[in-house]
Design an enzyme around this catalytic site. Structure first.
Site, PDB file in Angstrom:
ATOM      1  N   SER A 140      38.061  39.307  44.709  1.00  0.00           N
ATOM      2  CA  SER A 140      37.058  39.202  43.643  1.00  0.00           C
ATOM      3  C   SER A 140      35.687  39.579  44.191  1.00  0.00           C
ATOM      4  O   SER A 140      35.447  39.458  45.406  1.00  0.00           O
ATOM      5  CB  SER A 140      37.024  37.755  43.135  1.00  0.00           C
ATOM      6  OG  SER A 140      35.956  37.561  42.237  1.00  0.00           O
ATOM      7  N   TYR A 153      36.428  28.485  44.648  1.00  0.00           N
ATOM      8  CA  TYR A 153      37.053  29.762  44.282  1.00  0.00           C
ATOM      9  C   TYR A 153      36.465  30.885  45.144  1.00  0.00           C
ATOM     10  O   TYR A 153      37.199  31.687  45.729  1.00  0.00           O
ATOM     11  CB  TYR A 153      36.827  30.041  42.793  1.00  0.00           C
ATOM     12  CG  TYR A 153      37.371  31.366  42.325  1.00  0.00           C
ATOM     13  CD1 TYR A 153      38.739  31.585  42.222  1.00  0.00           C
ATOM     14  CD2 TYR A 153      36.513  32.423  42.011  1.00  0.00           C
ATOM     15  CE1 TYR A 153      39.236  32.813  41.810  1.00  0.00           C
ATOM     16  CE2 TYR A 153      37.004  33.646  41.602  1.00  0.00           C
ATOM     17  CZ  TYR A 153      38.369  33.839  41.492  1.00  0.00           C
ATOM     18  OH  TYR A 153      38.867  35.052  41.100  1.00  0.00           O
ATOM     19  N   LYS A 157      38.205  33.404  48.030  1.00  0.00           N
ATOM     20  CA  LYS A 157      38.154  34.867  47.956  1.00  0.00           C
ATOM     21  C   LYS A 157      37.455  35.462  49.191  1.00  0.00           C
ATOM     22  O   LYS A 157      37.855  36.519  49.669  1.00  0.00           O
ATOM     23  CB  LYS A 157      37.483  35.312  46.653  1.00  0.00           C
ATOM     24  CG  LYS A 157      38.262  34.902  45.387  1.00  0.00           C
ATOM     25  CD  LYS A 157      39.630  35.577  45.321  1.00  0.00           C
ATOM     26  CE  LYS A 157      40.432  35.242  44.089  1.00  0.00           C
ATOM     27  NZ  LYS A 157      41.729  35.909  44.018  1.00  0.00           N
ATOM     28  N   THR A 188      40.640  38.517  30.746  1.00  0.00           N
ATOM     29  CA  THR A 188      42.007  37.960  30.795  1.00  0.00           C
ATOM     30  C   THR A 188      41.923  36.483  30.393  1.00  0.00           C
ATOM     31  O   THR A 188      40.850  35.973  30.100  1.00  0.00           O
ATOM     32  CB  THR A 188      42.596  38.029  32.223  1.00  0.00           C
ATOM     33  OG1 THR A 188      41.831  37.157  33.063  1.00  0.00           O
ATOM     34  CG2 THR A 188      42.581  39.430  32.804  1.00  0.00           C
TER      35      THR A 188
HETATM   36  P1  NAP Z   1      45.448  35.080  34.654  1.00  0.00           P
HETATM   37  O1  NAP Z   1      45.530  35.894  33.418  1.00  0.00           O
HETATM   38  O2  NAP Z   1      45.206  33.626  34.561  1.00  0.00           O
HETATM   39  O3  NAP Z   1      46.744  35.381  35.529  1.00  0.00           O
HETATM   40  C1  NAP Z   1      46.995  34.661  36.712  1.00  0.00           C
HETATM   41  C2  NAP Z   1      48.418  34.932  37.141  1.00  0.00           C
HETATM   42  O4  NAP Z   1      48.670  34.179  38.327  1.00  0.00           O
HETATM   43  C3  NAP Z   1      49.437  34.501  36.105  1.00  0.00           C
HETATM   44  O5  NAP Z   1      50.420  35.509  36.004  1.00  0.00           O
HETATM   45  C4  NAP Z   1      50.036  33.224  36.679  1.00  0.00           C
HETATM   46  O6  NAP Z   1      51.402  33.163  36.329  1.00  0.00           O
HETATM   47  C5  NAP Z   1      49.908  33.476  38.160  1.00  0.00           C
HETATM   48  N1  NAP Z   1      49.919  32.274  38.995  1.00  0.00           N
HETATM   49  C6  NAP Z   1      49.049  31.245  38.995  1.00  0.00           C
HETATM   50  N2  NAP Z   1      49.406  30.343  39.924  1.00  0.00           N
HETATM   51  C7  NAP Z   1      50.534  30.830  40.528  1.00  0.00           C
HETATM   52  C8  NAP Z   1      51.367  30.376  41.570  1.00  0.00           C
HETATM   53  N3  NAP Z   1      51.147  29.209  42.200  1.00  0.00           N
HETATM   54  N4  NAP Z   1      52.430  31.139  41.930  1.00  0.00           N
HETATM   55  C9  NAP Z   1      52.681  32.296  41.299  1.00  0.00           C
HETATM   56  N5  NAP Z   1      51.931  32.798  40.308  1.00  0.00           N
HETATM   57  C10 NAP Z   1      50.863  32.061  39.932  1.00  0.00           C
HETATM   58  O7  NAP Z   1      44.252  35.648  35.570  1.00  0.00           O
HETATM   59  P2  NAP Z   1      43.846  37.139  36.007  1.00  0.00           P
HETATM   60  O8  NAP Z   1      42.457  37.340  35.551  1.00  0.00           O
HETATM   61  O9  NAP Z   1      44.875  38.115  35.647  1.00  0.00           O
HETATM   62  O10 NAP Z   1      43.786  36.929  37.591  1.00  0.00           O
HETATM   63  C11 NAP Z   1      44.613  37.623  38.494  1.00  0.00           C
HETATM   64  C12 NAP Z   1      43.901  37.683  39.853  1.00  0.00           C
HETATM   65  O11 NAP Z   1      42.664  38.386  39.692  1.00  0.00           O
HETATM   66  C13 NAP Z   1      43.556  36.336  40.442  1.00  0.00           C
HETATM   67  O12 NAP Z   1      43.787  36.358  41.833  1.00  0.00           O
HETATM   68  C14 NAP Z   1      42.079  36.193  40.156  1.00  0.00           C
HETATM   69  O13 NAP Z   1      41.438  35.364  41.115  1.00  0.00           O
HETATM   70  C15 NAP Z   1      41.624  37.626  40.264  1.00  0.00           C
HETATM   71  N6  NAP Z   1      40.371  37.925  39.575  1.00  0.00           N
HETATM   72  C16 NAP Z   1      40.219  37.668  38.226  1.00  0.00           C
HETATM   73  C17 NAP Z   1      38.987  37.950  37.619  1.00  0.00           C
HETATM   74  C18 NAP Z   1      38.734  37.690  36.147  1.00  0.00           C
HETATM   75  O14 NAP Z   1      37.552  37.720  35.718  1.00  0.00           O
HETATM   76  N7  NAP Z   1      39.758  37.477  35.317  1.00  0.00           N
HETATM   77  C19 NAP Z   1      37.945  38.483  38.377  1.00  0.00           C
HETATM   78  C20 NAP Z   1      38.135  38.726  39.720  1.00  0.00           C
HETATM   79  C21 NAP Z   1      39.351  38.453  40.312  1.00  0.00           C
HETATM   80  P3  NAP Z   1      52.185  31.850  35.791  1.00  0.00           P
HETATM   81  O15 NAP Z   1      51.191  30.923  35.178  1.00  0.00           O
HETATM   82  O16 NAP Z   1      53.161  32.437  34.798  1.00  0.00           O
HETATM   83  O17 NAP Z   1      52.822  31.331  37.036  1.00  0.00           O
END
Ligand code: NAP
Length: 262
Positions: A140, A153, A157, A188
């Site tokens: 991130s 968080y 990261k 998301t």
């Molecule tokens: P999201 O829609 O909440 O998706 C998170 C995913 O992680 C889900 O598929 C969830 O699946 C899975 N997950 C959570 N805990 C888990 C565990 N213990 N084991 C296996 N799977 C797990 O969020 P996203 O925005 O797509 O985030 C994906 C990545 O991008 C994350 O690493 C996040 O830190 C990073 N990111 C997000 C943003 C943002 O603004 N959205 C920005 C920068 C970075 P289940 O619940 O089905 O297990």
């Protein structure tokens, strides 16, 4: 197609960025294994991604090393190889450093940081045996700029960035490429899925963030070009540089954003 015959494993692929990454690779011709804590959520994402003849959905909680090993073993059993492993599973926590619940903080690190290490330690021997491979860690911009009320968080990261970039050098001679992807705000369900959210994000309500598809395409391009790091959207690159040179200026902007988000 570019990825014909290649096999990609994506953790946390039941929605959001992980699902979008699986789709980009599948659309480029790869086979993909979509992992999530819940097999039915992973299967629903697999159906949305399409090309079900080349995909597999499995339950895998990245906090459990035995789940990760099982997912890798089933991938090798079904497809005979693994070319790309994407550590995407991640979770957030908005709270103060002073008062956050330590069990939530530990759970966050178990997922974001130790889950990433589990994925790497599981897959690296298979890639070393094959003589090539790529690991993509979804970090991130918060891994470059510490976020108020997102300190744990951000810390997870920052740790991901350090580990991935150090491992990149360690693995170079084994022809294993490590890419760190740093998205800014992405549209998301991440905020709804947080461990706890006692404080609001610095993200102003008016900012929707880039799409998961845009992050996935940037990650794919970074993988193809064997880059060290991808920051998406690119407009966050000068903000990161500004923070490195003049942190006070960026802190002033974040303080203003915090006032506006209330
Ligand atoms: P999201 O829609 O909440 O998706 C998170 C995913 O992680 C889900 O598929 C969830 O699946 C899975 N997950 C959570 N805990 C888990 C565990 N213990 N084991 C296996 N799977 C797990 O969020 P996203 O925005 O797509 O985030 C994906 C990545 O991008 C994350 O690493 C996040 O830190 C990073 N990111 C997000 C943003 C943002 O603004 N959205 C920005 C920068 C970075 P289940 O619940 O089905 O297990």
């Amino acid at each position: 197609m570019e990825m014909d015959g290649k096999v990609v494993v994506v953790t946390g692929a039941s929605m959001g960025i992980g699902e979008a990454i699986a789709k980009v690779f599948v659309d480029a011709g790869a086979s993909a294994v979509l992992l999530s804590r819940d097999a039915s959520r992973a299967e629903a994402a697999r159906q949305r991604v399409g090309n079900t003849g080349r995909t597999l959905a499995l339950a895998c909680d990245v906090r459990k090393r035995e789940d990760v090993d099982r997912a890798l073993a089933l991938t090798l059993h079904d497809f005979g190889r693994v070319d790309v492993w994407v550590n995407n599973a991640g979770i957030g926590l908005y709270d103060t450093a002073a008062e956050m619940d330590m069990s939530a903080c530990r759970e966050l690190f178990e997922t974001n940081f130790f889950g990433m290490i589990a994925g790497m330690q599981a897959v690296i021997p298979a890639m070393q045996k094959k003589g090539s491979g790529a690991i993509i860690n979804i970090s991130s911009v918060a891994g470059h700029i510490p976020l108020p009320f997102g300190s744990a968080y951000s810390a997870s990261k920052f740790a991901m960035n350090a580990l991935g970039k150090a491992a990149r050098l360690e693995l170079r001679r084994a022809h294993i490429h490590v890419l760190t992807v740093c998205p800014g705000f992405v549209s998301t369900a991440f905020s709804e899925n947080m461990l706890a959210s006692r404080k609001s994000s610095i993200r102003p309500k008016s900012v929707r963030g880039v799409s998961a598809q845009r992050v996935a395409q940037a990650a794919y391009r970074g993988y193809r070009k064997r880059q060290r790091e991808v920051v998406v959207p690119w407009t966050m690159i000068p903000v990161i540089k500004l923070y490195q040179l003049f942190p006070g200026v960026v802190e002033w902007g974040m303080a203003r954003a915090l006032r506006n988000s209330r």
